[in-house]
Motif scaffolding. Sequence first.
Motif, short mmCIF file in Angstrom:
data_model
loop_
_atom_site.label_atom_id
_atom_site.label_comp_id
_atom_site.label_asym_id
_atom_site.label_seq_id
_atom_site.Cartn_x
_atom_site.Cartn_y
_atom_site.Cartn_z
N LEU A 15 0.86 -1.01 -0.45
CA LEU A 15 0.27 -0.49 0.03
C LEU A 15 0.79 1.34 0.15
CD1 LEU A 15 -3.07 0.78 -0.08
CD2 LEU A 15 -3.15 0.90 1.90
N LEU A 16 2.37 1.12 1.03
CA LEU A 16 2.79 2.51 0.60
C LEU A 16 4.15 2.65 -0.28
CD1 LEU A 16 4.22 1.96 3.87
CD2 LEU A 16 3.05 3.45 3.90
N ARG A 17 3.77 1.32 -1.52
CA ARG A 17 4.12 1.83 -2.79
C ARG A 17 3.07 1.73 -3.85
NH1 ARG A 17 6.83 -3.89 -3.40
NH2 ARG A 17 6.18 -3.44 -5.60
N ALA A 18 2.07 1.80 -3.83
CA ALA A 18 0.99 2.09 -3.98
C ALA A 18 0.72 3.94 -4.42
CB ALA A 18 -0.35 1.22 -3.73
N ALA A 19 1.25 4.15 -2.80
CA ALA A 19 1.04 5.65 -2.34
C ALA A 19 1.80 6.39 -2.97
CB ALA A 19 1.28 5.71 -1.21
N ASP A 20 3.32 5.78 -3.89
CA ASP A 20 4.21 6.27 -4.43
C ASP A 20 3.37 6.15 -6.12
OD1 ASP A 20 5.32 7.28 -3.12
OD2 ASP A 20 6.24 5.67 -2.66
N GLY A 21 2.45 5.59 -6.53
CA GLY A 21 1.98 5.45 -7.45
C GLY A 21 2.59 4.17 -8.45
N ASP A 22 2.86 3.01 -7.83
CA ASP A 22 3.19 1.90 -8.55
C ASP A 22 1.98 1.08 -8.67
OD1 ASP A 22 3.59 -1.07 -8.97
OD2 ASP A 22 5.38 -0.60 -7.31
N ARG A 23 1.19 1.05 -9.70
CA ARG A 23 0.46 0.17 -10.49
C ARG A 23 0.22 -1.18 -9.84
NH1 ARG A 23 -3.36 3.39 -13.78
NH2 ARG A 23 -1.81 5.21 -14.41
N LYS A 24 1.21 -1.80 -9.57
CA LYS A 24 1.84 -3.18 -9.81
C LYS A 24 1.38 -3.53 -8.13
CE LYS A 24 2.45 -7.72 -10.22
NZ LYS A 24 2.16 -8.33 -9.34
N ALA A 25 2.02 -2.32 -7.38
CA ALA A 25 1.91 -2.66 -5.96
C ALA A 25 -0.06 -2.67 -5.61
CB ALA A 25 2.27 -1.76 -5.61
N PHE A 26 -0.63 -1.26 -6.76
CA PHE A 26 -1.61 -1.01 -5.93
C PHE A 26 -2.59 -3.04 -6.55
CE2 PHE A 26 -6.05 -0.62 -7.47
CZ PHE A 26 -6.67 0.09 -6.34
#
Length: 188
Positions: A15-26
Amino acid sequence: MPHAPETNAHLDALLLRAADGDRKAFADVYDALARPVMGLACRILRDAGQAEEVTQDVMIEVWRTAGRFRPDLGTAKAWVLTLAHRRAVDRVRSVQASRDREVRAGMLSADRDFDQVAETVENSDERRRVHHCLKTLERLQRVPLVLAYYQGMTYVEVAHALSTPEGTVKSRMRKGLDRLRACMEAGS
């Protein structure tokens, strides 16, 4: 299957990576949490179609607001399920408000049927009796019932909110419902 703390830590990191815009993490967060969100929404809404809409709305909100997630305050799963719970309860309230508006509009029409008036009176009387009967319950039985039925919480959520074992909450709710039923039947 990994242990829960490892899974929680992994989801937190995703979720922290998704917050940085990481689509794969999201996408991984979505895959891990869409089902629990849908399950919670179904339990609250009791309508699969609306639960699907709420799930989609919640997951979009997670993508847009992932930067607000604070791992020091709780797990990613808890954060997402809190968003889901709030959104589902908001949907219930919205649907109820819409129904209330329709009832009020119907009551304002000049050609009211006698049955509508009688039904409104019966509903008001029943609501009054429910409140009266709730007041007769012991606090330990009344509070879990109020949280479950008026706040839309599951018994697990009630147990967590009251810092009480789930089995104890279930037992208190069951006894409270039995006493509430007896009170309602005595008053009818």
